[in-house]
Design a protein around this motif. Structure first.
Motif, PDB file in Angstrom:
ATOM      1  N   TYR A  57       5.488 -32.769 -66.152  1.00 15.75           N
ATOM      2  CA  TYR A  57       4.252 -33.294 -64.411  1.00 15.75           C
ATOM      3  C   TYR A  57       2.908 -33.752 -65.492  1.00 15.75           C
ATOM      4  CZ  TYR A  57       1.924 -34.545 -60.748  1.00 15.75           C
ATOM      5  OH  TYR A  57       1.064 -36.189 -59.925  1.00 15.75           O
ATOM      6  N   HIS A 107       4.575 -40.505 -64.246  1.00 13.46           N
ATOM      7  CA  HIS A 107       4.230 -38.666 -63.698  1.00 13.46           C
ATOM      8  C   HIS A 107       5.328 -38.002 -64.317  1.00 13.46           C
ATOM      9  CE1 HIS A 107       0.051 -39.925 -62.150  1.00 13.46           C
ATOM     10  NE2 HIS A 107       0.659 -40.127 -61.551  1.00 13.46           N
ATOM     11  N   TRP A 108       6.360 -38.168 -64.620  1.00 17.38           N
ATOM     12  CA  TRP A 108       7.360 -37.482 -65.416  1.00 17.38           C
ATOM     13  C   TRP A 108       8.001 -37.239 -66.037  1.00 17.38           C
ATOM     14  CZ3 TRP A 108       8.055 -32.912 -62.598  1.00 17.38           C
ATOM     15  CH2 TRP A 108       7.159 -32.804 -61.437  1.00 17.38           C
TER      16      TRP A 108
END
Length: 196
Positions: free
Chosen positions: A190, A142-143
């Motif tokens: 994100y 997610h990053w």
């Protein structure tokens, strides 16, 4: 400006529920270091394409009379060479906003762009367009971390007021077209609905 940020955030949260699309929210740490809060939203529209919008707002007066107040929006289309949100991209964007700056001397370029910047406030607006290049590094599902840079041309419409001294009742509006940096960033990204 507050309504604009609220609308942008509400629109972004509505898109989060769309499972067919991948949405990313980001913030540029270099702008934060320059005391400019910012947020961006990107939406995947294809395997190699995203569209996005960034919003930046700086309301501050530094010290007694140094102003760097501004806001601007930057909508952008990005083409990702490998796949969306992965590695190298090229982009095209528009940019527009308003500013009130003055009371200081710019490093390196002095007052060559806005003559009299240390003794005047320059108030006005700008619109422009440019191109960008960037790279996203994978950190986790997610990053990502993004490096970005962009340049273009902007049309400025502005007037000057003396910082100290009498304010003039009428202003002479000046218009100029200038090459400007439109993006310089190290951003945290994100990813929602990540498929990585």
């Amino acid at each position: 400006m507050k309504k604009l940020f609220a609308t942008m955030l509400l629109t972004g949260f509505c898109w989060l529920g769309a499972s067919a699309q991948q949405v990313a929210v980001k913030t540029n740490m270099l702008y934060w270091a320059a005391t400019t809060p910012n947020i961006g939203i990107d939406i995947a529209v294809g395997k190699h394409s995203t569209i996005g919008m960034t919003a930046n707002y700086n309301p501050w007066t530094l010290g007694t009379d140094n102003k760097i107040q501004h806001w601007f929006l930057r909508p952008e289309y990005r083409y990702w060479v490998t796949e969306k949100y992965t590695r190298l991209y090229f982009g095209v964007h528009a940019i527009g906003g308003e500013f009130e700056v003055g009371g200081f001397k710019l490093p390196f370029i002095g007052n060559r762009i806005l003559t009299g910047l240390p003794t005047h406030y320059y108030k006005g607006s700008f619109v422009g367009a440019g191109i960008s290049i960037g790279y996203q590094f994978y950190v986790s599902p997610h990053w990502n971390i993004e490096l970005s840079a962009g340049a273009g041309l902007a049309r400025l419409s502005y007037h000057a007021e003396p910082i100290n001294g009498p304010k003039t009742a009428s202003y002479t509006n000046r218009k100029r077209i200038l090459p400007i940096p439109t993006e310089l960033g190290v951003s945290f990204v994100y990813l929602f609905n990540s498929k990585k």
